[in-house]
Design an enzyme around this catalytic site. Structure first.
Site, PDB file in Angstrom:
ATOM      1  N   LYS A 134       0.831  -1.203   0.000  1.00 17.96           N
ATOM      2  CA  LYS A 134       0.000   0.000   0.000  1.00 17.96           C
ATOM      3  C   LYS A 134       0.868   1.258   0.000  1.00 17.96           C
ATOM      4  O   LYS A 134       0.678   2.156  -0.817  1.00 17.96           O
ATOM      5  CB  LYS A 134      -0.942  -0.015   1.199  1.00 17.96           C
ATOM      6  CG  LYS A 134      -1.825   1.220   1.306  1.00 17.96           C
ATOM      7  CD  LYS A 134      -1.280   2.196   2.325  1.00 17.96           C
ATOM      8  CE  LYS A 134      -2.073   3.492   2.315  1.00 17.96           C
ATOM      9  NZ  LYS A 134      -1.510   4.438   3.297  1.00 17.96           N
ATOM     10  N   ASP A 147      -6.317   0.798   0.585  1.00 22.44           N
ATOM     11  CA  ASP A 147      -6.298   1.128   2.001  1.00 22.44           C
ATOM     12  C   ASP A 147      -7.624   0.686   2.609  1.00 22.44           C
ATOM     13  O   ASP A 147      -8.376  -0.057   1.989  1.00 22.44           O
ATOM     14  CB  ASP A 147      -6.087   2.636   2.188  1.00 22.44           C
ATOM     15  CG  ASP A 147      -7.303   3.417   1.755  1.00 22.44           C
ATOM     16  OD1 ASP A 147      -8.036   2.921   0.882  1.00 22.44           O
ATOM     17  OD2 ASP A 147      -7.547   4.498   2.298  1.00 22.44           O
TER      18      ASP A 147
END
Length: 213
Positions: free
Chosen positions: A121, A140
């Site tokens: 991420k 996320d």
DNA sequence: CTCCCGATAT
DNA sequence: ATATCAGGAG
């Protein structure tokens, strides 16, 4: 309507709603974005920006973090939560930058995820925003939740969700797509109390039970 | 899977 | 009181 068509219409609608969606973390260079993104784990970015305002004035280069007193760095990032993990990650990760990358933030997925505290991420955030070289889609908490509700992904696993989204969204949209979905998640499709009654894409949403996942 | 963890909204 | 916030490591 099949999933590809829904995804296309979903993003088209978000583009109209958020034509200027961009990274909401404050930064002026790749190192600042790296630090801000590490701090952003399970923390609202408005708070990250408060912390980094002073942090970036105090620590200007990777070597500054690498040479920092760990307890002082912990105090400097404390209010973002997980402060021991985050301080350790920033220090150790910046030590690696100094030793292995000449003090610069690398621009490939493998080199980024090899850094302490940097997962897919965070790496996707840096590649997409600091280098304009997206290799994937940022998944996320917002993107993961909404991909599930929209049934763009059938599993919670962030890596699988990312792969599913990469099949549905054109590559040139990847970075901005994440920004749009995050804004949509903050303003409308919240985790706890989604605003289904006023949702602009409710006609594309297959999530039948609006009160639970 | 669990743990890390403060600030904020509800 | 409790859930949630631009997750990652063990």
């Amino acid at each position: 309507m099949n999933v590809a068509e829904r995804a296309k219409k979903f993003d088209a609608k978000l583009i109209k709603l958020y034509p200027d969606a961009k990274c909401s973390l404050d930064y002026n260079n790749p190192l600042e974005l790296l630090v801000a993104t590490i701090l952003s784990a399970q923390c609202a970015d408005a708070r990250v920006n408060k912390v980094t305002k002073d942090l970036f004035a105090k620590y200007r280069k990777a070597a500054d973090y690498a040479g920092a007193d760990i307890e002082e760095l912990e105090r400097d990032v404390r209010s973002t939560g997980f402060y021991r993990n985050k301080a350790k990650a920033i220090k150790s990760c910046c030590a690696d930058l100094v030793v292995k990358h000449g003090g610069k933030v690398p621009d490939t997925m493998d080199e980024l995820t090899a850094l302490q505290g940097v997962g897919r991420k965070t790496a996707n955030v840096i590649l997409g925003n600091a280098y304009n070289m997206a290799e994937g889609i940022v998944v996320d908490t917002h993107v993961g939740r909404i991909a599930l509700r929209m049934q763009f992904s059938s599993v919670k696993n962030p890596d699988k969700t990312e792969k599913a989204l990469m099949e549905l969204i054109p590559k040139k949209e990847w970075t901005a797509f994440s920004h749009r979905v995050i804004l949509f998640g903050r303003e409308t499709c919240q985790a706890k109390k989604p605003q289904c009654a006023s949702c602009p894409v409710t006609n594309l949403c297959p999530w039948p039970d609006k009160t639970s996942d």
